[in-house]
Every structure is written in structure tokens, then in C-alpha cells.
Design a protein around this motif. Sequence first.
Motif, PDB file in Angstrom:
ATOM      1  N   GLY A  22     -16.815  13.487  17.052  1.00  0.00           N
ATOM      2  CA  GLY A  22     -15.582  13.823  16.562  1.00  0.00           C
ATOM      3  C   GLY A  22     -14.594  12.548  17.289  1.00  0.00           C
ATOM      4  N   ILE A  40      -7.379  12.680  17.975  1.00  0.00           N
ATOM      5  CA  ILE A  40      -6.111  12.835  17.200  1.00  0.00           C
ATOM      6  C   ILE A  40      -4.953  12.239  17.685  1.00  0.00           C
ATOM      7  N   GLU A  72      -1.069  13.034  17.559  1.00  0.00           N
ATOM      8  CA  GLU A  72      -0.013  13.880  16.999  1.00  0.00           C
ATOM      9  C   GLU A  72       1.205  13.169  16.216  1.00  0.00           C
ATOM     10  N   THR A 115       3.502  17.973  13.315  1.00  0.00           N
ATOM     11  CA  THR A 115       2.298  18.588  13.611  1.00  0.00           C
ATOM     12  C   THR A 115       2.528  20.257  14.110  1.00  0.00           C
ATOM     13  N   GLU A 124       1.033  18.056   9.297  1.00  0.00           N
ATOM     14  CA  GLU A 124      -0.570  17.927   9.739  1.00  0.00           C
ATOM     15  C   GLU A 124      -0.756  19.257  10.755  1.00  0.00           C
ATOM     16  N   ASN A 175      -3.423  21.305  13.347  1.00  0.00           N
ATOM     17  CA  ASN A 175      -4.548  21.534  14.102  1.00  0.00           C
ATOM     18  C   ASN A 175      -4.783  22.645  14.410  1.00  0.00           C
ATOM     19  N   ASN A 234      -3.960  18.455   5.241  1.00  0.00           N
ATOM     20  CA  ASN A 234      -4.155  17.939   6.320  1.00  0.00           C
ATOM     21  C   ASN A 234      -4.348  18.780   7.459  1.00  0.00           C
ATOM     22  N   ASN A 286      -6.937  19.742  10.926  1.00  0.00           N
ATOM     23  CA  ASN A 286      -7.735  19.083  11.863  1.00  0.00           C
ATOM     24  C   ASN A 286      -8.542  20.499  12.448  1.00  0.00           C
ATOM     25  N   LEU A 317      -9.954  21.622  16.150  1.00  0.00           N
ATOM     26  CA  LEU A 317     -10.184  20.991  17.363  1.00  0.00           C
ATOM     27  C   LEU A 317     -11.281  21.524  18.242  1.00  0.00           C
TER      28      LEU A 317
END
Length: 127
Positions: free
Chosen positions: A51, A54, A56, A60, A91, A93, A119, A121, A123
Amino acid sequence: MIEFKKRENEGSILDIAPLVDMVFLLLIFFLLTNSYQKHQVSVALPATKSGQEIRESRKTYTIEIKRNGTLIINGKPATLNDIKKIPTTAEVNVAGDKNISYQTFMKVLDRLQEAGVNNVNLLTIKE
């Protein structure tokens, strides 16, 4: 011998101007440091060996999926329908508790895909 005149005790005078200045400086310091704090997730994230960290950006959004299945978007309670309000350029998360069901997790990802958000991610914490 020379005699000096004794002053009468006028009482001690405490200048509070520096004290007030310090209180205002401390207040400003704590207000500024509190406003720049990162939003931290309050779920137990799963651990992975791989991993990347990231960074921010301004746009975000953080979606937390609690153990009981409730959603929190950027620190505010939300529903699955609120995911559609996230801009497509943002983006996102996703922080899912390590004990949630796979079905709950997939519902969130499906809503993100329906909203056109690409987009995303996931976590985790590093082992």
C-alpha cells in the motif's frame, strides 16, 4: 546617618496587559492548529503489507463504514443516497471497518460507480 523616607505601601500593582496578550496568542495558536487537523477515521481498518500513503487534495471525501453498517461522509452521518451528491471529479477515500460485511462494502462501491466517481482509494493500515 542619613535617613531615607519610607514609602507607604501602595499595594502591589499587577500589570495584566502581558497576561492578556499571552492568552490571545495561545487562543489564536490553538484555533489555527485545530482547524488544520486532518480528519481521522474512527473505524478499525484492516491491515495490509502493501500500500501507499495517499496525499489528500482539497476535493477529498472520506466515507467511513462503521461496524453496524452506518455511513459517515466527511465526519457527518449519511445514507447511501448521499453518495450520489459527491462530485465526479472528487477523490474519495473509503474506510471500511474490518468487521463489516462484504455486501455492505460493495453497496458503497456500487453507489460510487453510479455517481460516476472514478478516483477511489481504499484505506488500510500497514502491518
